[in-house]
Design an enzyme around this catalytic site. Structure first.
Site, mmCIF file in Angstrom:
data_model
loop_
_atom_site.group_PDB
_atom_site.id
_atom_site.type_symbol
_atom_site.label_atom_id
_atom_site.label_comp_id
_atom_site.label_asym_id
_atom_site.label_seq_id
_atom_site.Cartn_x
_atom_site.Cartn_y
_atom_site.Cartn_z
ATOM 1 C CG PHE A 48 6.053 11.928 -4.683
ATOM 2 C CD1 PHE A 48 4.871 11.206 -4.606
ATOM 3 C CD2 PHE A 48 5.984 13.293 -4.859
ATOM 4 C CE1 PHE A 48 3.649 11.846 -4.711
ATOM 5 C CE2 PHE A 48 4.766 13.941 -4.957
ATOM 6 C CZ PHE A 48 3.593 13.213 -4.883
ATOM 7 N N GLY A 64 1.792 2.231 -2.350
ATOM 8 C CA GLY A 64 2.302 3.528 -2.806
ATOM 9 C C GLY A 64 3.316 3.438 -3.911
ATOM 10 C CD GLU A 65 7.545 3.343 -2.557
ATOM 11 O OE1 GLU A 65 8.236 3.818 -3.471
ATOM 12 O OE2 GLU A 65 7.413 3.894 -1.448
ATOM 13 N NE ARG A 109 -7.514 -7.076 6.827
ATOM 14 C CZ ARG A 109 -7.503 -7.194 8.168
ATOM 15 N NH1 ARG A 109 -6.346 -7.191 8.820
ATOM 16 N NH2 ARG A 109 -8.614 -7.342 8.813
ATOM 17 C CE LYS A 133 -13.931 8.598 -0.518
ATOM 18 N NZ LYS A 133 -15.041 9.023 0.365
ATOM 19 C CE LYS A 156 1.811 -9.841 -0.732
ATOM 20 N NZ LYS A 156 1.653 -10.534 -2.049
ATOM 21 N N GLY A 157 1.289 -2.862 1.025
ATOM 22 C CA GLY A 157 1.566 -1.481 0.615
ATOM 23 C C GLY A 157 1.314 -1.285 -0.868
ATOM 24 C CD GLN A 191 -0.636 5.441 -1.488
ATOM 25 O OE1 GLN A 191 -1.097 4.453 -0.922
ATOM 26 N NE2 GLN A 191 0.618 5.778 -1.412
#
Lengths: 475, 710
Positions: B242, B676-677, B599, B604, B673-674, B609
């Site tokens: 993290f 996780g954050e 996208r 899953k 674009k991601g 996440q």
């Protein structure tokens, strides 16, 4: 005397030699045994990443699988046991166990580091044949921290396999250690007496030895503080300390009885005690922790102590020189982590009268986090109300003073009074005379007093309008 | 034929390894002749080491060496500035002088045959100090503007201004002006940081827990004055990070130093307690947000003035204020970022650094404004939806906020909310519904990948990226399989080794965009090459005909899209809480998040996440707090017993994640674009806003513990 620790690991007999009996099972697994599937996340019994399963057969031949934190278990405790790690988990035909498949396919693993510990908790639950009820699923997983998944996928995976996953592992080896054992290596001697006489002699001759019951507190001295004890006396195999008897309305709990064994007895009138024990520690902790250890440690925030105060328990102490003596719980604690226990004495058992139907018995634990958090305030109360009048009352709190303590002024304000909201309000106002709690970052003094007062109001509400009080996990 | 794999909910390719305990993490590599290192840490926050006596430690059983500043080799410490390093300042040099800069600073390293012996000997090192005045109490520090130029000479504006924010605020019909505080938080991945170092002459191998193997190699090469290609870093599995694995922390240098002196491999693994002193943390922040609006709910002024703790030797800054400059439409905006220099170790990036903290303040303030105006919180945001990025004056490449509000509100049932606080109940429990907007920038950095096709119809694809948990192994395998038209089990992706093509840091939600684009390009190139040379229509047949491997290596880098577009992921988070009026306990019952994140390669793993981010946000909102003793910088709750993180029972029974369809051709070749954050952004303010709705109490200081609600 031996430096060989013999036990069953993943269905095979092993002998660990050349290691200290005070070494933790976790260090042994990840070190000499090169079984790194068992992970280290805290070495303090808080995260569950090192969960392994202790397997044994009950007297009736039923398989008992108990998850424990390997970081809290000394190798001397493992002597004669059967242990399963993630490396020893298989389904039929050597394929992964159904819990492993469910977790992988259900995306219940991200970074994967907490995963083997979660797998072992799931395995213990499934092998125990418990039904997939939400409260049980949460309880079984409560001792495993995960920082990645958000937990939902894990609970969902467990719900899918629980209740019907066949248990494919063979039953554990029947062997168990009988008689005294003495394990020795380097600077450490580890005694496992099998009789009360043996235990009392060791206690008399070596009053400075560590008395080890489950190790959930003492184990930290090894795993966290890295202390090397000269002498450990493991009390768990003395039969008298394992006694658990309910007769003539009294429950007697041997000092080495674990919370896991005790729980089935905390039903009916004692159900509030049982509910608190489920929050006091995870299954991994409950499989090791003992009520005698909690009493002996005498922490002001030891969670069972206010309950024993409310129940007016007696503590049975024993020494070789003077035999047994009974000490009322009110007289047992003498100061911050201090008790009346003499250097040559051990705690044998604690016993108390089970509340009668109609008695008001409640336990409340307030902490920042619902599960497995250190209590900010813990309240336990036992009252008998007859004809609308409070006939007996014992109210005890943890986290309000240097020792667990009764609220004597509040009790006086209730005793002989009408059991009404107004009486409770008057009594709650007396809390400030009983307690001058400390400020710490777990909670301010003002918060502790406020919350203790609200707990008294809640006590009344529970007794008069039980439908109004809904616990957080019943939401 | 295979079907398109991008966009499919593929199960993790490394799932079986993880559930069987066969995934090997940094501390678990078997290296012959391994010795163990234990770090001795300072017990003061600021001063000098007056004396250090290691005689007893040296004589203890099993001890190989004790290194202190008096006997440690002098190290080169050539200049090195990796992307995660602060712009200004210099890392601490290990065991090179007597200066103590923070509580828990490494001041000696004990190397012994076993871990027990090393730990025991470490307790025998006797140290005395000359303390110097300093402070670790952020409440007693006057924050200052950061250094205007960074170490590369670039100017960093700590203040931005458009329009006349002060004038507009003074003239506003409705205003709110409050200060929000977030305490220090620690990443606390379940795996502790660990490094094994082994030298072979002038070449070094490091098995390390890191989010960026190449940066570790570059930094350690600079520290030891050796070529970077002499340092190999291996890190296949990372047990969560993290952000804690972005920088190269002191223990990595100490492991390498210990191994050099001991002339044998050395392992250094931090304890849980050391995780609070040996790696960075999310800094304590203090933020004033002032908003002015017209009666009809148009923002007229926005002032966001924040500061954060940093060390005396490095100026760490995170993007605390960035979102306030563009998230909502406002003609008059002022932002100012300051730092509080203290005798602490340097903070670092933690999940959604800047945005998670800044948006807690901003979105709490917006909610306060909605209450002051008597306007529904969603409606207020819709009234201030910008047409473009008003700070950069660029169009958004895509922005799905309206759609996120709509679908999340609908799923949540927001229309049934009654506006007044304390107006919703479940028995005695006070019920509250709150929401917040989320955003996180789309980051895209240069990356390289190699694809190698083999005659047997399998493929090997490589890039030195990392997978701390999001599923990089899986998503990259998917992208490669998709492009190559090969079944997923015939494609092997490899990461986490400096011998592989260079990847950017595994952070900032940029891995899918950057490494994914490189994998896509390398596979395309290899495929075209194979098809052309093999004279066939599919890769398997072409490779069979060719009978020899085909290899393609590709470097990708962002084009000029960032000069033409403002590129961000956006989202909306809705939360329901129940608060016990007697005990102050809060339960988050439901969370619904909708995200426009381009996208989604694997719904899953992306959903997982996001759920993980939500629980991280619950921790931030309700429990996480590294207590810092203002007298000496000690962290009294440096353990998992007293630094509370959410447990199973804290997971809401409903955690719903919705990905809004987004086709963004500008961001990067994959159009991602991601996630996780952004998954943690907006959660804490949504919960705080829900708690206000439930109780009428506005808590502006996290975490919202029971004592704050009674």
């Amino acid at each position: 005397m031996s430096d060989t620790i013999a036990f069953t690991l993943n269905d095979r007999p092993v002998e660990a030699t050349g290691i200290s009996p005070a070494m933790t099972l976790l260090d042994w697994l990840r070190g000499p045994a090169r079984l790194t599937g068992t992970k280290e996340g805290c070495a303090e019994g808080d995260c569950g990443a090192c969960t392994v399963v202790f397997e044994r057969l009950s007297s009736s031949g039923a398989r008992i699988c108990e998850p424990v934190n390997a970081c809290l278990v000394m190798m001397g405790q493992v002597h004669g046991c059967a242990v399963r790690t993630v490396e020893g988990l298989r389904g039929r035909d050597g394929a992964p166990h159904p819990v492993q498949i469910a977790l992988a396919e259900g995306d219940g693993t991200q970074c994967g580091y907490c995963t083997p510990g979660i797998v072992m908790s799931m395995y213990a639950f499934v092998a125990g044949g418990e039904p997939p009820e939400p409260t049980l699923l949460h309880d079984a997983l409560a001792g495993n921290l995960c920082r990645c998944t958000g937990y939902r996928p894990i609970v969902d995976a467990m719900a899918r396999v629980a209740g019907h996953a066949a248990d494919a592992a063979p039953p554990p080896a029947a062997g168990s250690v009988t008689g005294n054992a003495v394990l020795m290596h380097g600077a450490t001697r580890f005694d496992v007496p099998a009789t009360m006489a043996g235990l009392l002699a060791l206690r008399r001759d070596h009053p400075d030895a560590w008395l080890l019951a489950g190790g959930t507190d003492l184990g930290l001295l090894v795993s966290h503080d890295r202390q090397i004890p000269a002498r450990v006396v493991h009390v768990a195999r003395v039969p008298e300390l394992q006694a658990l008897v309910l007769e003539h309305g009294r429950l007697r709990i041997g000092a080495a009885v674990t919370y896991a064994r005790l729980l089935p007895f905390l039903e009916g009138p004692l159900a509030p005690f049982g509910a608190m024990v489920r929050r006091l520690g995870s299954r991994q902790i409950r499989a090791l922790g003992t009520i005698g250890g909690n009493i002996g440690t005498a922490s002001p925030i030891g969670d069972t102590l206010p309950v024993l105060l409310a129940l007016d328990a007696s503590v049975r102490l024993r020494s070789a020189a003077r035999g047994a003596r009974l000490v009322g719980i009110d007289d047992f604690f003498t100061g911050y982590r201090k008790t009346v226990l003499a250097p040559d004495e051990i705690i044998e058992a604690v016993d108390f009268e089970v509340p009668l139907h109609g008695d008001i018995f409640q336990v409340d634990k307030v902490s920042k986090r619902r599960d497995q958090d250190i209590s900010t305030v813990l309240g336990a109360y036992l009252l008998r109300v007859e004809g609308g009048i409070v006939r007996t009352v014992r109210l005890a709190f943890g986290g309000m003073a240097a020792t667990p303590a009764r609220a004597l002024r509040v009790e006086t304000a209730l005793l002989g009074q009408a059991w009404t909201e107004a009486t409770i309000e008057r009594a709650a106002a007396m809390l400030g005379e009983d307690f001058q709690p400390l400020d710490d970052w777990r909670g301010s003094a003002a918060f502790r007093l406020t919350v203790a007062g609200n707990l008294l109001r809640r006590l009344y509400m529970r007794a008069s309008r039980p439908d109004l009080v809904v616990e957080i996990d019943q939401l | 034929m295979t079907t398109a794999l991008i966009g499919q909910p593929v199960s993790r390719v490394d799932g079986r390894q993880k559930v069987t305990g066969r995934a090997t993490y940094a501390a678990e590599f078997e290296v012959p002749g391994l010795a163990h290192g234990a770090i001795v840490r300072s017990t003061i926050a600021h001063g000098r080491i007056a004396s250090i006596n290691s005689v007893a430690a040296e004589r203890a059983a099993g001890v190989v060496a004790v290194l202190t500043h008096r006997n440690a080799p002098r190290l080169a410490y050539r200049p090195h500035k990796g992307a995660p390093d602060p712009d200004v300042g210099e890392r601490l040099h290990m065991l090179q002088d007597d200066q103590v800069n923070h509580q828990g600073q490494p001041i000696a390293l004990v190397i012994a045959e076993t871990l027990e012996q090393a730990n025991h000997a470490a307790t025998l090192v006797r140290v005395s100090y000359t303390s110097e005045t300093g402070t670790t109490d952020i409440e007693r520090i006057e924050p200052v503007l950061p250094t205007q130029k960074n170490d590369q000479g670039q100017v960093r504006p700590p203040e931005t201004r458009r329009g006349d924010p002060e004038g507009a605020l003074a003239a506003a019909e409705v205003k709110v002006d409050y200060t929000y505080v977030i305490p220090r938080e620690n990443h606390n991945p379940v795996e502790m940081h660990a490094t094994i170092a082994a030298w072979d002459g002038d070449r070094l191998t490091l098995w390390d827990k890191t989010q960026w193997v190449h940066n570790v190699a570059d930094e350690i090469a600079a520290v030891f004055g050796i070529p970077a290609e002499n340092v190999r870093v291996v890190s296949p599995f990372v047990g969560g990070a993290f952000g804690s694995g972005l920088r190269t922390w002191p223990h990595v240098t100490l492991a390498a130093l210990g191994a050099r002196v001991a002339r044998r491999p050395v392992k250094v693994m931090l304890s849980r307690r050391e995780m609070y002193y040996g790696v960075g943390y999310r800094p304590h922040t203090v933020q004033r947000v002032a908003l002015g609006a017209s009666r009809d709910g148009r923002l007229a002024a926005l002032l966001h003035d924040g500061y954060q703790e940093t060390s005396t030797y490095e100026e760490f800054s995170e993007a605390l204020l960035n979102a306030s400059r563009f998230l909502h439409s406002c003609p008059n905006v002022y932002t100012r970022h300051r730092i509080a220099r203290m005798n602490v170790h340097t903070p670092t990036y933690m999940r959604a650094p800047g945005e998670a903290s800044g948006i807690f303040a901003l979105e709490s303030a917006i909610d306060e404004l909605a209450v002051a105006l008597g306007v529904d919180p969603v409606e207020l945001r819709l009234r201030n939806e910008p047409e473009q990025d008003e700070f950069k004056r660029l169009p958004f490449s895509s922005r799905s906020t309206r759609e996120c509000y709509r679908v999340a509100a609908e799923r949540f049932g927001w229309s049934r909310r009654t506006a007044a606080s304390r107006s919703m109940r479940d028995g005695r429990w006070l019920i509250g519904w709150g929401m917040a907007t989320a955003t996180y920038p789309m980051n895209y950095a240069p990356a390289s990948a190699m694809a190698r096709l083999l005659p047997d119809g399998t493929a090997e694809v490589r890039s030195a990226s990392s997978d701390m948990g999001p599923g990089t192994w899986t998503s990259m395998t998917q992208v490669a399989s998709d492009i190559l038209g090969l079944p997923i089990e015939r494609v092997k992706f490899t990461l986490g080794d400096t011998r592989l093509p260079r990847a950017p840091v595994h952070g900032g939600s940029m891995t899918m965009a950057s490494v994914g684009s490189a994998v896509q390009a390398a596979c395309r190139k290899a495929r075209e090459d194979a098809l052309t040379r093999g004279g066939a229509n599919d890769v398997t047949e072409a490779m069979r005909r060719l009978g020899q491997p085909v290899e393609a290596s590709v470097d990708v880098q962002p084009g000029d899209a960032s000069q033409r577009f403002s590129m961000h992921a956006f989202g909306a988070v809705f939360a329901e809480v129940a608060v016990d009026p007697d005990l102050g306990e809060t339960r988050v019952r439901r969370i619904v998040g909708a995200y426009g994140a381009g996208r989604i390669v694997n719904p899953k793993t992306a959903r997982s996440q996001c759920i993980g981010g939500m629980i991280g946000g619950i921790g931030m909102a309700l429990m996480e707090h590294s207590v810092v003793d203002g007298r000496n910088g000690r962290v009294p709750n440096a353990n998992f017993a007293e630094y509370a993180v959410p447990v199973h029972a804290d997971a809401p029974s409903l955690m719903d994640v919705i990905f809004v369809e987004e086709d963004d051709p500008h961001v990067n070749p994959l159009g991602v674009k991601g996630v996780g954050e952004i998954a943690i952004v907006g959660v804490a303010p949504a919960i705080a806003n829900a708690i206000f709705h439930a109780t009428g109490k506005r808590i502006r200081e996290l975490p919202i513990t029971p004592d704050k609600l009674l």
